[in-house]
Motif scaffolding. Structure first.
Motif, PDB file in Angstrom:
ATOM      1  N   HIS A  88      42.955  58.905  37.004  1.00 30.96           N
ATOM      2  CA  HIS A  88      42.206  60.019  36.411  1.00 30.96           C
ATOM      3  C   HIS A  88      42.791  61.406  36.682  1.00 30.96           C
ATOM      4  CE1 HIS A  88      39.061  57.646  34.638  1.00 30.96           C
ATOM      5  NE2 HIS A  88      39.184  56.847  35.672  1.00 30.96           N
ATOM      6  N   LYS A  89      43.658  61.536  37.641  1.00 35.00           N
ATOM      7  CA  LYS A  89      44.279  62.832  37.893  1.00 35.00           C
ATOM      8  C   LYS A  89      45.038  63.349  36.660  1.00 35.00           C
ATOM      9  CE  LYS A  89      47.750  65.125  40.707  1.00 35.00           C
ATOM     10  NZ  LYS A  89      48.775  64.916  41.749  1.00 35.00           N
ATOM     11  N   PRO A  90      45.862  62.525  35.987  1.00 31.82           N
ATOM     12  CA  PRO A  90      46.554  63.031  34.792  1.00 31.82           C
ATOM     13  C   PRO A  90      45.586  63.496  33.699  1.00 31.82           C
ATOM     14  CG  PRO A  90      47.560  60.982  35.517  1.00 31.82           C
ATOM     15  CD  PRO A  90      46.301  61.151  36.319  1.00 31.82           C
ATOM     16  N   ASN A  91      44.471  62.796  33.542  1.00 30.62           N
ATOM     17  CA  ASN A  91      43.481  63.202  32.540  1.00 30.62           C
ATOM     18  C   ASN A  91      42.837  64.536  32.909  1.00 30.62           C
ATOM     19  OD1 ASN A  91      43.903  60.892  31.012  1.00 30.62           O
ATOM     20  ND2 ASN A  91      42.346  59.748  32.140  1.00 30.62           N
ATOM     21  N   ALA A  92      42.593  64.738  34.198  1.00 32.48           N
ATOM     22  CA  ALA A  92      42.019  66.010  34.650  1.00 32.48           C
ATOM     23  C   ALA A  92      42.986  67.160  34.365  1.00 32.48           C
ATOM     24  CB  ALA A  92      41.684  65.935  36.130  1.00 32.48           C
ATOM     25  N   LEU A  93      44.261  66.931  34.638  1.00 35.31           N
ATOM     26  CA  LEU A  93      45.267  67.962  34.351  1.00 35.31           C
ATOM     27  C   LEU A  93      45.356  68.229  32.850  1.00 35.31           C
ATOM     28  CD1 LEU A  93      48.020  66.806  36.854  1.00 35.31           C
ATOM     29  CD2 LEU A  93      46.819  69.017  36.902  1.00 35.31           C
ATOM     30  N   LYS A  94      45.392  67.147  32.070  1.00 31.26           N
ATOM     31  CA  LYS A  94      45.472  67.287  30.611  1.00 31.26           C
ATOM     32  C   LYS A  94      44.239  68.006  30.068  1.00 31.26           C
ATOM     33  CE  LYS A  94      47.099  63.942  27.895  1.00 31.26           C
ATOM     34  NZ  LYS A  94      47.142  62.654  27.156  1.00 31.26           N
TER      35      LYS A  94
ATOM     36  N   ALA B 260      54.344  53.779  42.268  1.00 33.14           N
ATOM     37  CA  ALA B 260      53.340  54.812  42.521  1.00 33.14           C
ATOM     38  C   ALA B 260      52.985  54.818  44.002  1.00 33.14           C
ATOM     39  CB  ALA B 260      52.098  54.569  41.681  1.00 33.14           C
ATOM     40  N   GLN B 261      52.849  55.998  44.545  1.00 32.91           N
ATOM     41  CA  GLN B 261      52.506  56.158  45.955  1.00 32.91           C
ATOM     42  C   GLN B 261      51.061  56.631  46.093  1.00 32.91           C
ATOM     43  OE1 GLN B 261      54.580  55.375  48.552  1.00 32.91           O
ATOM     44  NE2 GLN B 261      55.824  54.559  46.879  1.00 32.91           N
ATOM     45  N   PRO B 262      50.324  56.138  47.088  1.00 33.51           N
ATOM     46  CA  PRO B 262      48.967  56.617  47.299  1.00 33.51           C
ATOM     47  C   PRO B 262      48.971  58.101  47.655  1.00 33.51           C
ATOM     48  CG  PRO B 262      49.565  54.970  48.964  1.00 33.51           C
ATOM     49  CD  PRO B 262      50.724  55.123  48.045  1.00 33.51           C
ATOM     50  N   GLU B 263      48.073  58.854  47.051  1.00 34.65           N
ATOM     51  CA  GLU B 263      48.011  60.296  47.309  1.00 34.65           C
ATOM     52  C   GLU B 263      46.926  60.683  48.287  1.00 34.65           C
ATOM     53  OE1 GLU B 263      48.246  63.103  44.083  1.00 34.65           O
ATOM     54  OE2 GLU B 263      49.053  61.576  42.750  1.00 34.65           O
ATOM     55  N   LEU B 264      45.913  59.848  48.440  1.00 31.01           N
ATOM     56  CA  LEU B 264      44.750  60.210  49.254  1.00 31.01           C
ATOM     57  C   LEU B 264      44.886  59.686  50.681  1.00 31.01           C
ATOM     58  CD1 LEU B 264      41.970  59.328  46.664  1.00 31.01           C
ATOM     59  CD2 LEU B 264      43.030  61.570  47.074  1.00 31.01           C
TER      60      LEU B 264
ATOM     61  N   LYS C 216      41.664  66.785  46.659  1.00 30.52           N
ATOM     62  CA  LYS C 216      42.486  65.774  47.347  1.00 30.52           C
ATOM     63  C   LYS C 216      42.450  65.971  48.854  1.00 30.52           C
ATOM     64  CE  LYS C 216      47.253  65.222  47.910  1.00 30.52           C
ATOM     65  NZ  LYS C 216      48.610  65.301  47.370  1.00 30.52           N
ATOM     66  N   GLU C 217      42.469  67.216  49.306  1.00 32.16           N
ATOM     67  CA  GLU C 217      42.465  67.529  50.736  1.00 32.16           C
ATOM     68  C   GLU C 217      41.061  67.472  51.348  1.00 32.16           C
ATOM     69  OE1 GLU C 217      44.403  71.307  51.132  1.00 32.16           O
ATOM     70  OE2 GLU C 217      46.297  70.532  50.345  1.00 32.16           O
ATOM     71  N   GLY C 218      40.052  67.202  50.515  1.00 31.72           N
ATOM     72  CA  GLY C 218      38.682  67.149  51.017  1.00 31.72           C
ATOM     73  C   GLY C 218      38.077  68.511  51.248  1.00 31.72           C
ATOM     74  N   LYS C 219      38.585  69.518  50.546  1.00 34.23           N
ATOM     75  CA  LYS C 219      38.107  70.899  50.702  1.00 34.23           C
ATOM     76  C   LYS C 219      37.405  71.362  49.430  1.00 34.23           C
ATOM     77  CE  LYS C 219      41.918  72.034  53.754  1.00 34.23           C
ATOM     78  NZ  LYS C 219      43.172  72.768  53.884  1.00 34.23           N
ATOM     79  N   ARG C 220      36.467  72.283  49.595  1.00 33.98           N
ATOM     80  CA  ARG C 220      35.801  72.886  48.447  1.00 33.98           C
ATOM     81  C   ARG C 220      36.808  73.783  47.727  1.00 33.98           C
ATOM     82  NH1 ARG C 220      30.744  73.777  46.639  1.00 33.98           N
ATOM     83  NH2 ARG C 220      30.511  75.551  45.245  1.00 33.98           N
ATOM     84  N   PRO C 221      37.034  73.547  46.430  1.00 38.62           N
ATOM     85  CA  PRO C 221      37.988  74.382  45.700  1.00 38.62           C
ATOM     86  C   PRO C 221      37.515  75.837  45.589  1.00 38.62           C
ATOM     87  CG  PRO C 221      37.542  72.355  44.502  1.00 38.62           C
ATOM     88  CD  PRO C 221      36.538  72.440  45.613  1.00 38.62           C
ATOM     89  N   ALA C 222      38.458  76.733  45.556  1.00 37.10           N
ATOM     90  CA  ALA C 222      38.182  78.153  45.320  1.00 37.10           C
ATOM     91  C   ALA C 222      38.381  78.438  43.840  1.00 37.10           C
ATOM     92  CB  ALA C 222      39.139  79.010  46.151  1.00 37.10           C
ATOM     93  N   ASN C 223      37.849  79.537  43.397  1.00 33.71           N
ATOM     94  CA  ASN C 223      38.085  80.045  42.042  1.00 33.71           C
ATOM     95  C   ASN C 223      37.719  79.055  40.943  1.00 33.71           C
ATOM     96  OD1 ASN C 223      39.171  82.459  43.167  1.00 33.71           O
ATOM     97  ND2 ASN C 223      41.083  81.372  43.508  1.00 33.71           N
ATOM     98  N   MET C 224      36.602  78.365  41.102  1.00 31.26           N
ATOM     99  CA  MET C 224      36.146  77.451  40.061  1.00 31.26           C
ATOM    100  C   MET C 224      35.419  78.226  38.966  1.00 31.26           C
ATOM    101  SD  MET C 224      34.711  74.110  42.136  1.00 31.26           S
ATOM    102  CE  MET C 224      33.902  74.970  43.495  1.00 31.26           C
ATOM    103  N   GLN C 225      35.502  77.715  37.744  1.00 36.97           N
ATOM    104  CA  GLN C 225      34.695  78.228  36.646  1.00 36.97           C
ATOM    105  C   GLN C 225      33.243  77.818  36.906  1.00 36.97           C
ATOM    106  OE1 GLN C 225      35.924  80.202  34.115  1.00 36.97           O
ATOM    107  NE2 GLN C 225      37.771  80.108  35.382  1.00 36.97           N
ATOM    108  N   PRO C 226      32.263  78.499  36.306  1.00 40.59           N
ATOM    109  CA  PRO C 226      30.862  78.160  36.565  1.00 40.59           C
ATOM    110  C   PRO C 226      30.515  76.692  36.326  1.00 40.59           C
ATOM    111  CG  PRO C 226      30.980  80.284  35.475  1.00 40.59           C
ATOM    112  CD  PRO C 226      32.384  79.707  35.477  1.00 40.59           C
TER     113      PRO C 226
ATOM    114  N   ILE D  24      42.701  73.270  42.085  1.00 45.45           N
ATOM    115  CA  ILE D  24      41.397  72.638  42.298  1.00 45.45           C
ATOM    116  C   ILE D  24      41.593  71.164  42.640  1.00 45.45           C
ATOM    117  CG2 ILE D  24      39.291  71.882  41.102  1.00 45.45           C
ATOM    118  CD1 ILE D  24      39.249  74.652  39.756  1.00 45.45           C
ATOM    119  N   ILE D  25      42.465  70.494  41.922  1.00 44.86           N
ATOM    120  CA  ILE D  25      42.741  69.081  42.187  1.00 44.86           C
ATOM    121  C   ILE D  25      43.281  68.911  43.598  1.00 44.86           C
ATOM    122  CG2 ILE D  25      44.209  67.131  41.532  1.00 44.86           C
ATOM    123  CD1 ILE D  25      43.905  68.162  38.595  1.00 44.86           C
ATOM    124  N   GLU D  26      44.170  69.772  44.012  1.00 41.53           N
ATOM    125  CA  GLU D  26      44.739  69.693  45.360  1.00 41.53           C
ATOM    126  C   GLU D  26      43.666  69.902  46.430  1.00 41.53           C
ATOM    127  OE1 GLU D  26      47.647  68.970  48.192  1.00 41.53           O
ATOM    128  OE2 GLU D  26      47.723  68.629  46.038  1.00 41.53           O
ATOM    129  N   SER D  27      42.766  70.843  46.211  1.00 41.39           N
ATOM    130  CA  SER D  27      41.679  71.065  47.173  1.00 41.39           C
ATOM    131  C   SER D  27      40.796  69.838  47.293  1.00 41.39           C
ATOM    132  CB  SER D  27      40.827  72.272  46.751  1.00 41.39           C
ATOM    133  OG  SER D  27      41.553  73.460  46.883  1.00 41.39           O
TER     134      SER D  27
END
Length: 120
Positions: free
Chosen positions: A19-25, A110-114, A37-47, A32-35
């Protein structure tokens, strides 16, 4: 975005991979995706992104949603959108459980990212 949040919380490698490629597309910011992935609340999100993230995280980590979070999500996503988000979240939790229990493999190369999230 909600699917990535679910995948992150379950450390569901295949779900993230699929699903990551679909989110990017679909226009979700790589930051936001990286945040997520790291288990952090993303910054600068749209409402609408903030509503999806906050609602999904609160539901999956506390097993309920506050009145304030529900009102924000309803305002930004509509009531139908909140119902759709609940259905999507529940469905992808089931998918995550199945994929993890089955140890469903990533495609060759493919390598695990999480990485596992630290226990709180």
């Amino acid at each position: 975005m909600a699917i990535l949040v679910v995948a992150r919380l379950w450390t569901a490698q295949y779900e993230w991979y699929a699903h990551k490629p679909n989110a990017l597309k679909g226009g979700l910011s790589p930051a936001i995706i990286e945040s997520i992935k790291e288990g952090k609340r993303p910054a600068n999100m749209q409402p609408d992104e903030e509503a999806v993230y906050t609602y999904t995280m609160e539901l999956l980590t506390t097993h309920q949603v506050s009145d304030a979070t529900f009102a924000m999500a309803k305002d930004r996503l509509t009531e139908k959108g909140v119902v759709d988000l609940m259905g999507l979240t529940g469905y992808y939790q089931l998918v995550s459980m199945l994929l993890n229990a089955d140890r469903y493999p990533l495609p060759d190369g493919a390598q695990p990212e999480l990485k596992p999230l630290a226990a709180k």
